[in-house]
Design a protein around this motif. Structure first.
Motif, PDB file in Angstrom:
ATOM      1  N   HIS A  51      29.931  53.796  42.348  1.00 54.16           N
ATOM      2  CA  HIS A  51      31.508  53.289  42.642  1.00 54.16           C
ATOM      3  C   HIS A  51      31.385  52.520  43.787  1.00 54.16           C
ATOM      4  N   VAL A  52      32.122  51.433  43.872  1.00 58.57           N
ATOM      5  CA  VAL A  52      32.402  50.467  44.981  1.00 58.57           C
ATOM      6  C   VAL A  52      33.865  50.093  44.704  1.00 58.57           C
ATOM      7  N   VAL A  53      34.591  49.718  46.097  1.00 56.67           N
ATOM      8  CA  VAL A  53      36.022  49.521  46.051  1.00 56.67           C
ATOM      9  C   VAL A  53      36.063  47.886  46.380  1.00 56.67           C
ATOM     10  N   VAL A  54      36.448  47.112  45.206  1.00 56.57           N
ATOM     11  CA  VAL A  54      36.536  45.827  45.426  1.00 56.57           C
ATOM     12  C   VAL A  54      37.768  45.336  46.260  1.00 56.57           C
ATOM     13  N   ALA A  55      37.203  44.343  47.272  1.00 58.43           N
ATOM     14  CA  ALA A  55      38.454  43.608  47.826  1.00 58.43           C
ATOM     15  C   ALA A  55      39.619  42.887  46.937  1.00 58.43           C
ATOM     16  N   ALA A  56      40.781  43.530  47.446  1.00 60.67           N
ATOM     17  CA  ALA A  56      41.816  43.109  46.582  1.00 60.67           C
ATOM     18  C   ALA A  56      41.863  41.593  45.895  1.00 60.67           C
ATOM     19  N   GLU A  57      41.505  40.688  47.072  1.00 56.25           N
ATOM     20  CA  GLU A  57      41.509  39.316  46.487  1.00 56.25           C
ATOM     21  C   GLU A  57      40.275  38.879  45.562  1.00 56.25           C
ATOM     22  N   PHE A  59      39.474  41.442  43.055  1.00 57.32           N
ATOM     23  CA  PHE A  59      39.350  42.299  41.842  1.00 57.32           C
ATOM     24  C   PHE A  59      39.636  41.476  40.667  1.00 57.32           C
ATOM     25  N   ASP A  60      40.725  40.515  40.673  1.00 62.59           N
ATOM     26  CA  ASP A  60      41.202  39.879  39.665  1.00 62.59           C
ATOM     27  C   ASP A  60      40.350  38.729  39.093  1.00 62.59           C
ATOM     28  N   LYS A  61      39.004  38.423  39.768  1.00 63.32           N
ATOM     29  CA  LYS A  61      38.116  37.515  39.626  1.00 63.32           C
ATOM     30  C   LYS A  61      36.987  38.164  38.569  1.00 63.32           C
ATOM     31  N   LEU A  62      37.063  39.608  38.829  1.00 62.30           N
ATOM     32  CA  LEU A  62      36.025  40.283  37.904  1.00 62.30           C
ATOM     33  C   LEU A  62      36.430  40.419  36.539  1.00 62.30           C
ATOM     34  N   THR A  63      35.434  40.305  35.518  1.00 62.12           N
ATOM     35  CA  THR A  63      35.614  40.540  34.074  1.00 62.12           C
ATOM     36  C   THR A  63      36.231  42.276  34.151  1.00 62.12           C
ATOM     37  N   GLU A  64      37.171  42.409  33.242  1.00 63.42           N
ATOM     38  CA  GLU A  64      37.830  43.594  33.039  1.00 63.42           C
ATOM     39  C   GLU A  64      36.925  44.659  33.087  1.00 63.42           C
ATOM     40  N   ALA A  65      37.261  46.073  33.431  1.00 59.80           N
ATOM     41  CA  ALA A  65      36.469  46.908  33.079  1.00 59.80           C
ATOM     42  C   ALA A  65      36.673  47.488  31.642  1.00 59.80           C
ATOM     43  N   SER A  66      35.798  48.115  31.136  1.00 53.11           N
ATOM     44  CA  SER A  66      35.806  48.737  29.699  1.00 53.11           C
ATOM     45  C   SER A  66      36.733  50.092  29.953  1.00 53.11           C
ATOM     46  N   GLU A  67      36.890  50.278  28.712  1.00 54.40           N
ATOM     47  CA  GLU A  67      37.559  51.989  28.664  1.00 54.40           C
ATOM     48  C   GLU A  67      36.641  53.021  29.204  1.00 54.40           C
ATOM     49  N   GLU A  68      35.453  52.628  28.914  1.00 51.93           N
ATOM     50  CA  GLU A  68      34.350  53.806  29.423  1.00 51.93           C
ATOM     51  C   GLU A  68      34.260  53.750  30.870  1.00 51.93           C
ATOM     52  N   GLU A  69      34.193  52.585  31.239  1.00 52.84           N
ATOM     53  CA  GLU A  69      34.070  52.553  32.709  1.00 52.84           C
ATOM     54  C   GLU A  69      35.405  52.835  33.472  1.00 52.84           C
ATOM     55  N   GLU A  70      36.629  52.886  32.812  1.00 53.92           N
ATOM     56  CA  GLU A  70      37.973  53.177  33.601  1.00 53.92           C
ATOM     57  C   GLU A  70      37.747  54.980  33.367  1.00 53.92           C
ATOM     58  N   ARG A  81      42.796  51.697  43.168  1.00 51.95           N
ATOM     59  CA  ARG A  81      43.062  50.839  42.009  1.00 51.95           C
ATOM     60  C   ARG A  81      42.212  49.687  41.915  1.00 51.95           C
ATOM     61  N   THR A  82      41.466  49.240  42.888  1.00 52.20           N
ATOM     62  CA  THR A  82      40.445  48.224  42.810  1.00 52.20           C
ATOM     63  C   THR A  82      39.152  48.759  42.872  1.00 52.20           C
ATOM     64  N   SER A  83      38.909  50.087  42.321  1.00 48.34           N
ATOM     65  CA  SER A  83      37.449  50.629  42.315  1.00 48.34           C
ATOM     66  C   SER A  83      36.742  50.230  40.740  1.00 48.34           C
ATOM     67  N   THR A  92      28.428  36.308  38.806  1.00 43.62           N
ATOM     68  CA  THR A  92      28.141  34.910  38.482  1.00 43.62           C
ATOM     69  C   THR A  92      28.713  33.837  39.564  1.00 43.62           C
ATOM     70  N   ARG A  93      28.376  32.609  39.419  1.00 43.23           N
ATOM     71  CA  ARG A  93      28.649  31.476  40.737  1.00 43.23           C
ATOM     72  C   ARG A  93      30.078  31.961  41.189  1.00 43.23           C
ATOM     73  N   GLU A  94      30.979  32.243  40.090  1.00 46.36           N
ATOM     74  CA  GLU A  94      32.497  32.321  40.733  1.00 46.36           C
ATOM     75  C   GLU A  94      32.519  33.693  41.638  1.00 46.36           C
ATOM     76  N   LEU A  95      31.549  34.350  41.627  1.00 42.66           N
ATOM     77  CA  LEU A  95      31.749  35.764  42.366  1.00 42.66           C
ATOM     78  C   LEU A  95      31.086  35.434  43.928  1.00 42.66           C
ATOM     79  N   ASP A  96      30.527  34.296  44.257  1.00 43.97           N
ATOM     80  CA  ASP A  96      29.989  33.900  45.503  1.00 43.97           C
ATOM     81  C   ASP A  96      31.073  34.206  46.657  1.00 43.97           C
ATOM     82  N   GLY A  97      30.571  35.007  47.489  1.00 40.60           N
ATOM     83  CA  GLY A  97      31.648  35.249  48.586  1.00 40.60           C
ATOM     84  C   GLY A  97      32.212  36.894  48.180  1.00 40.60           C
ATOM     85  N   LEU A  98      31.904  37.473  47.033  1.00 33.78           N
ATOM     86  CA  LEU A  98      32.518  38.679  46.674  1.00 33.78           C
ATOM     87  C   LEU A  98      32.360  39.701  47.967  1.00 33.78           C
TER      88      LEU A  98
END
Ligand code: FES
Length: 112
Positions: A51-57, A59-70, A81-83, A92-98
């Motif tokens: 488990h990690v808590v993703v920085a709010a800015e 969180f929306d850039k990640l592909t959504e969590a599956s139901e199993e993950e939730e 909320r952003t776990s 992915t390249r888009e996640l540079d700086g995550l």
């Protein structure tokens, strides 16, 4: 190759900056950097110790969590909320700086 910068905030609040590549798994990157991410089920979505808590800015850039993950996140200690489960995040390249925080405690859902 390489070129993605990922920042983990360790349980004491210290930033640990890691180099990663597109396609790397976030859990593996964190473990390689020595962060206390147990990942005892090795990505099977059965333990929640990754488990990690993703920085709010970010969180929306990640592909959504599956139901199993939730469902598994409901067991994670200190979930917010952003776990997310880091084993379910492939970079992915888009996640540079995550930036993600590693909570101080984790529950192994298999031991509960
Ligand atoms: Fe067990 Fe991610 S490694 S849920």
């Amino acid at each position: 190759m390489g070129g993605l910068k990922i920042t983990f905030i360790d349980p004491r609040g210290n930033p640990v900056v890691c180099e990663a590549e597109a396609g790397d798994n976030l859990l593996k990157v964190g473990q390689a950097a020595g962060l206390p991410l147990e990942g005892t089920c090795e990505g099977q979505m059965a333990c929640s110790t990754c488990h990690v808590v993703v920085a709010a800015e970010w969180f929306d850039k990640l592909t959504e969590a599956s139901e199993e993950e939730e469902d598994m996140l409901d067991f994670a200690a200190g979930a917010r909320r952003t776990s997310r489960l880091s084993c379910q995040i492939d970079l992915t390249r888009e996640l540079d700086g995550l930036t993600v925080s590693v909570p101080a405690t984790s529950n192994d859902a298999r031991k509960m």
